[in-house]
Design a protein around this motif. Structure first.
Motif, PDB file in Angstrom:
ATOM      1  N   LYS A 280      37.329  51.682  40.211  1.00  0.00           N
ATOM      2  CA  LYS A 280      37.600  50.402  39.569  1.00  0.00           C
ATOM      3  C   LYS A 280      38.599  49.642  40.434  1.00  0.00           C
TER       4      LYS A 280
ATOM      5  N   ASP B 160      41.897  47.889  41.884  1.00  0.00           N
ATOM      6  CA  ASP B 160      43.255  48.427  41.876  1.00  0.00           C
ATOM      7  C   ASP B 160      44.262  47.331  42.232  1.00  0.00           C
TER       8      ASP B 160
ATOM      9  N   SER C 112      48.902  44.030  36.032  1.00  0.00           N
ATOM     10  CA  SER C 112      48.529  44.850  34.885  1.00  0.00           C
ATOM     11  C   SER C 112      47.511  44.141  33.999  1.00  0.00           C
TER      12      SER C 112
ATOM     13  N   GLU D 243      44.141  43.989  35.791  1.00  0.00           N
ATOM     14  CA  GLU D 243      43.454  45.280  35.745  1.00  0.00           C
ATOM     15  C   GLU D 243      42.810  45.527  34.385  1.00  0.00           C
ATOM     16  N   LYS D 244      43.488  45.117  33.313  1.00  0.00           N
ATOM     17  CA  LYS D 244      42.995  45.404  31.968  1.00  0.00           C
ATOM     18  C   LYS D 244      41.925  44.423  31.516  1.00  0.00           C
TER      19      LYS D 244
END
Length: 385
Positions: A66, A68, A310, A313-314
């Protein structure tokens, strides 16, 4: 919230630090700055062999399970300490434009572009800003008219097309519906080898900083592109551009953090050994407090950048968070470049100290990719203002 780097991401940071020491010593970087020449492609191909172009690309090309974003920040912080400018040459492909192709391009476009990006074999350039559309980028006027045979004919002018002459690919935003309101009539196109196309006239623009990353004005005079040059749906190009801009703002924030930390480290080393008035400069309260303020700004900016990564990424997007990161990192970089140069005194004014390079480069990040006022407007809208 836990923004700690994983063991693998810490390895990325350490490996990048050693790479910078070996491949980008200060005198070599300053030579590229003085000569206003791009670093050799081999430098970027070495990054490709290390896998450092794939942080935001899909698994078939990157080999990652996935994306990064945090690994990307670990790399950028170390790399930007050596040169914010050269980091933009890497990031224009790795962070802004290749992910755009990965998300919106056809399979043929992906197969054509992404392997070359992953290998570090090509630079990429963006044609967005125009003489009449800077912060208001969606008001662009460069036109793309479709002929009866399906080919597109492009006419217009772009500014600040960094590395357009040496780029393997240019992503160009043009108006395909002249009657639509602003972004509703924009499409994006893939242009191979813009520097060798006779329908594109490139003129270098001299800039205050970023010497190793030349930027150009580009005049398009009846540039003909095949039907399959269109990236994404016709008249929906602004959606393609917007995601790239958010990525750019996030990693610009990371550049500001990395370059600021490098300045702080330089200053701390200097004031520990520089003796004045009978003691090291670092023992003077006024000096210590200035350095603490630099570190305070840098740590705060780092947390905002990590928050943006963050969220990216989510959720796959970080619109408001990218603007927070951009403001914090860019303004921190400008502050640290100014304060650091002052704290180093006469030595800071010399080219060999590296501070003049940072001082000249830092201002770009308060302008390029969306000025500070634009970022604050984005955040204000997110607050319902």
């Amino acid at each position: 919230m836990d923004f700690e780097l994983s063991e693998e991401q810490r390895t990325i940071a350490e490996t990048t630090r050693r790479f910078v020491e070996r491949e980008m010593p200060r005198q070599q970087v300053l030579q590229w700055v003085r000569d206003k020449v791009e670093p050799p492609q081999e430098l970027f191909m070495k990054l490709g062999r290390m896998g450092y172009y794939g942080f935001l690309l899909p698994e078939p090309y990157s080999g990652l399970e996935k994306p990064d974003p945090m690994g990307m920040l670990a790399f950028v912080e170390q790399f930007a300490g050596a040169s914010a400018a050269i980091t933009t040459a890497w990031g224009r492909a790795a962070v802004i434009l290749a992910p755009m192709v990965a998300r919106f391009g056809t399979q043929a476009q992906k197969d054509r572009v992404l392997p070359k990006v992953m290998a570090g074999e090509v630079f990429m350039a963006l044609g967005l800003t125009e003489p009449g559309s800077g912060s208001d980028a969606a008001s662009l006027r460069t036109s793309a008219v479709r002929r009866a045979d399906g080919h597109w004919v492009i006419n217009g002018e772009k500014l600040y097309c960094s590395q357009a002459k040496s780029a393997g690919f240019l992503i160009l935003a043009a108006r395909t519906d002249p009657h639509a309101v602003k972004q509703e009539g924009i499409s994006t196109f893939l242009v191979p080898d813009p520097g060798s196309n006779p329908a594109i006239e490139l003129t270098r623009i001299e800039t205050m900083g970023l010497g190793p990353v030349p930027t150009f004005s580009a005049h398009f005079r009846d540039l003909v592109l095949p039907p399959d040059a269109l990236i994404g749906p016709e008249n929906k190009g602004w959606q393609c551009v917007l995601g790239g801009l958010d990525n750019e703002r996030l990693y610009h924030g990371a550049i500001g953090v990395g370059a600021s930390q490098a300045i702080i480290d330089e200053v701390v080393g200097y004031v520990k050994q520089r003796v004045q008035f009978g003691k090291p400069l670092g023992k003077l309260q006024s000096v210590r407090h200035k350095i603490v303020d630099m570190q305070l700004r840098t740590d705060a900016a780092r947390l905002l950048v990590y928050r943006g990564a963050s969220v990216l990424e989510k959720t796959g997007a970080c619109h408001n968070e990218a603007s927070f990161a951009k403001i914090a990192g860019a303004e921190c970089y400008m502050h640290c470049a100014h304060a650091g140069l002052h704290l180093l005194g006469g030595y800071g004014y010399t080219v060999d100290s590296g501070l003049p390079m940072h001082f000249q480069d830092a201002k770009l990040f308060e302008i390029g990719g969306g000025a500070m006022e634009v970022q604050r407007d984005i955040i204000a809208r997110g607050m319902g203002l």
